[in-house]
Design a protein around this motif. Structure first.
Motif, mmCIF file in Angstrom:
data_model
loop_
_atom_site.group_PDB
_atom_site.id
_atom_site.type_symbol
_atom_site.label_atom_id
_atom_site.label_comp_id
_atom_site.label_asym_id
_atom_site.label_seq_id
_atom_site.Cartn_x
_atom_site.Cartn_y
_atom_site.Cartn_z
ATOM 1 N N HIS A 9 -7.238 15.265 15.364
ATOM 2 C CA HIS A 9 -5.907 14.563 16.092
ATOM 3 C C HIS A 9 -5.713 15.458 17.418
ATOM 4 N N ALA A 10 -5.359 14.643 18.199
ATOM 5 C CA ALA A 10 -5.342 15.009 19.544
ATOM 6 C C ALA A 10 -3.959 14.178 20.156
ATOM 7 N N ALA A 11 -3.045 15.210 20.744
ATOM 8 C CA ALA A 11 -1.932 14.896 21.286
ATOM 9 C C ALA A 11 -1.809 15.084 22.750
ATOM 10 N N ILE A 12 -1.548 14.151 23.574
ATOM 11 C CA ILE A 12 -1.549 14.262 24.962
ATOM 12 C C ILE A 12 -0.395 13.705 25.689
ATOM 13 N N SER A 13 0.172 14.110 26.884
ATOM 14 C CA SER A 13 1.080 13.339 27.505
ATOM 15 C C SER A 13 0.759 13.049 28.954
ATOM 16 N N SER A 14 0.771 11.892 29.229
ATOM 17 C CA SER A 14 0.349 11.553 30.558
ATOM 18 C C SER A 14 1.219 10.624 31.171
ATOM 19 N N ARG A 15 1.549 10.765 32.293
ATOM 20 C CA ARG A 15 2.303 9.927 33.387
ATOM 21 C C ARG A 15 3.644 9.345 32.561
ATOM 22 N N GLY A 16 4.266 10.589 31.595
ATOM 23 C CA GLY A 16 5.587 10.091 31.133
ATOM 24 C C GLY A 16 5.344 9.474 29.655
ATOM 25 N N GLU A 17 4.064 9.225 29.221
ATOM 26 C CA GLU A 17 3.706 8.769 27.981
ATOM 27 C C GLU A 17 3.125 9.593 27.094
ATOM 28 N N ASP A 18 3.392 9.428 25.584
ATOM 29 C CA ASP A 18 2.862 10.310 24.882
ATOM 30 C C ASP A 18 1.726 9.617 23.978
ATOM 31 N N TYR A 19 0.388 10.188 23.851
ATOM 32 C CA TYR A 19 -0.398 9.528 23.105
ATOM 33 C C TYR A 19 -1.065 10.482 21.957
ATOM 34 N N VAL A 68 -15.904 16.099 18.195
ATOM 35 C CA VAL A 68 -16.350 15.911 19.609
ATOM 36 C C VAL A 68 -15.240 14.763 20.084
ATOM 37 N N ALA A 69 -14.647 14.928 21.126
ATOM 38 C CA ALA A 69 -13.747 14.037 21.746
ATOM 39 C C ALA A 69 -14.258 13.345 23.152
ATOM 40 N N SER A 70 -13.895 12.052 23.418
ATOM 41 C CA SER A 70 -14.131 11.477 24.755
ATOM 42 C C SER A 70 -13.111 10.380 24.969
ATOM 43 N N GLY A 71 -13.058 10.062 26.292
ATOM 44 C CA GLY A 71 -12.169 8.989 26.439
ATOM 45 C C GLY A 71 -10.730 9.423 27.239
ATOM 46 N N PHE A 72 -10.491 10.661 26.763
ATOM 47 C CA PHE A 72 -9.132 11.034 27.496
ATOM 48 C C PHE A 72 -9.160 12.532 27.927
ATOM 49 N N ASP A 73 -8.166 13.139 28.663
ATOM 50 C CA ASP A 73 -8.300 14.237 29.340
ATOM 51 C C ASP A 73 -8.424 15.625 28.121
ATOM 52 N N PHE A 74 -9.274 16.005 27.712
ATOM 53 C CA PHE A 74 -9.566 16.474 26.517
ATOM 54 C C PHE A 74 -8.646 18.192 26.825
ATOM 55 N N GLN A 90 -13.112 4.090 26.558
ATOM 56 C CA GLN A 90 -12.533 4.260 24.936
ATOM 57 C C GLN A 90 -12.235 5.462 24.221
ATOM 58 N N VAL A 91 -11.404 5.863 23.642
ATOM 59 C CA VAL A 91 -11.072 7.185 23.052
ATOM 60 C C VAL A 91 -11.769 7.248 21.755
ATOM 61 N N GLN A 92 -12.515 8.067 21.578
ATOM 62 C CA GLN A 92 -13.099 8.527 20.395
ATOM 63 C C GLN A 92 -12.934 10.027 20.223
ATOM 64 N N LEU A 93 -12.829 10.351 18.452
ATOM 65 C CA LEU A 93 -12.888 11.755 18.165
ATOM 66 C C LEU A 93 -13.580 11.549 16.889
ATOM 67 N N VAL A 94 -14.649 12.407 16.932
ATOM 68 C CA VAL A 94 -15.787 12.036 15.657
ATOM 69 C C VAL A 94 -15.942 13.402 15.055
ATOM 70 N N GLU A 95 -15.645 13.399 13.852
ATOM 71 C CA GLU A 95 -15.564 14.871 13.163
ATOM 72 C C GLU A 95 -17.199 14.944 12.433
ATOM 73 N N SER A 96 -17.551 16.098 12.002
ATOM 74 C CA SER A 96 -18.720 16.522 11.426
ATOM 75 C C SER A 96 -18.682 17.714 10.605
ATOM 76 N N GLY A 97 -19.395 18.009 9.976
ATOM 77 C CA GLY A 97 -19.443 19.338 9.395
ATOM 78 C C GLY A 97 -19.132 19.259 7.778
ATOM 79 N N GLY A 98 -18.561 18.450 7.312
ATOM 80 C CA GLY A 98 -18.031 18.328 5.949
ATOM 81 C C GLY A 98 -19.255 18.129 5.112
ATOM 82 N N GLY A 99 -18.807 18.481 3.743
ATOM 83 C CA GLY A 99 -19.915 18.341 2.636
ATOM 84 C C GLY A 99 -19.378 18.962 1.421
ATOM 85 N N LEU A 100 -20.117 19.154 0.528
ATOM 86 C CA LEU A 100 -19.946 19.881 -0.959
ATOM 87 C C LEU A 100 -20.307 21.550 -0.724
ATOM 88 N N VAL A 101 -19.247 22.112 -0.978
ATOM 89 C CA VAL A 101 -19.354 23.794 -0.799
ATOM 90 C C VAL A 101 -18.870 24.234 -2.312
#
Length: 120
Positions: A97-107, A23-29, A1-12
């Protein structure tokens, strides 16, 4: 399962700094082109910065050049956005945002977003 999990936002305060992480998981980062986008209320989602596979090639939106820095750590499957000299107009939800090409397909993958608010 692909996940992109952002953190670090807030009030400044204006002039302050924040560092966002995604932090990403589930694909060839290491084979992906990574970007940060942002979307303010009532506005379109805009590109903030992107970075190539090795981290050598970067590009920035005009409004953040010289203030923001994008970087990546392929060993940690993480992309960062260092934001300095923040302004009220930087207030937005920031998306990874992550963009990757794999086996002729764009994800394309998106994170859920993290809120950044710049206010005194």
């Amino acid at each position: 399962q692909v996940q992109l999990v952002e953190s670090g936002g807030g009030l400044v305060h204006p002039g302050g700094s924040l560092t966002l992480s995604c932090v990403a998981s589930g694909f060839d980062f290491s084979a992906s082109v990574l970007s940060w986008f942002r979307q303010a209320p009532g506005k379109e989602r805009d590109l903030v910065a992107h970075i190539g596979w090795t981290g050598d090639a970067t590009n920035y939106g005009d409004s953040v050049k010289g203030r923001f820095t994008i970087s990546r750590d392929n060993a940690k499957n993480t992309v960062y956005l260092q934001m300095n000299s923040l302004r009220p107009e930087d207030t937005a939800v920031y998306y990874c945002h992550a963009a990757i090409s794999s086996r002729g397909e764009d994800y394309i993958y998106w994170g859920q977003g993290t809120q950044v608010t710049v206010s005194s």
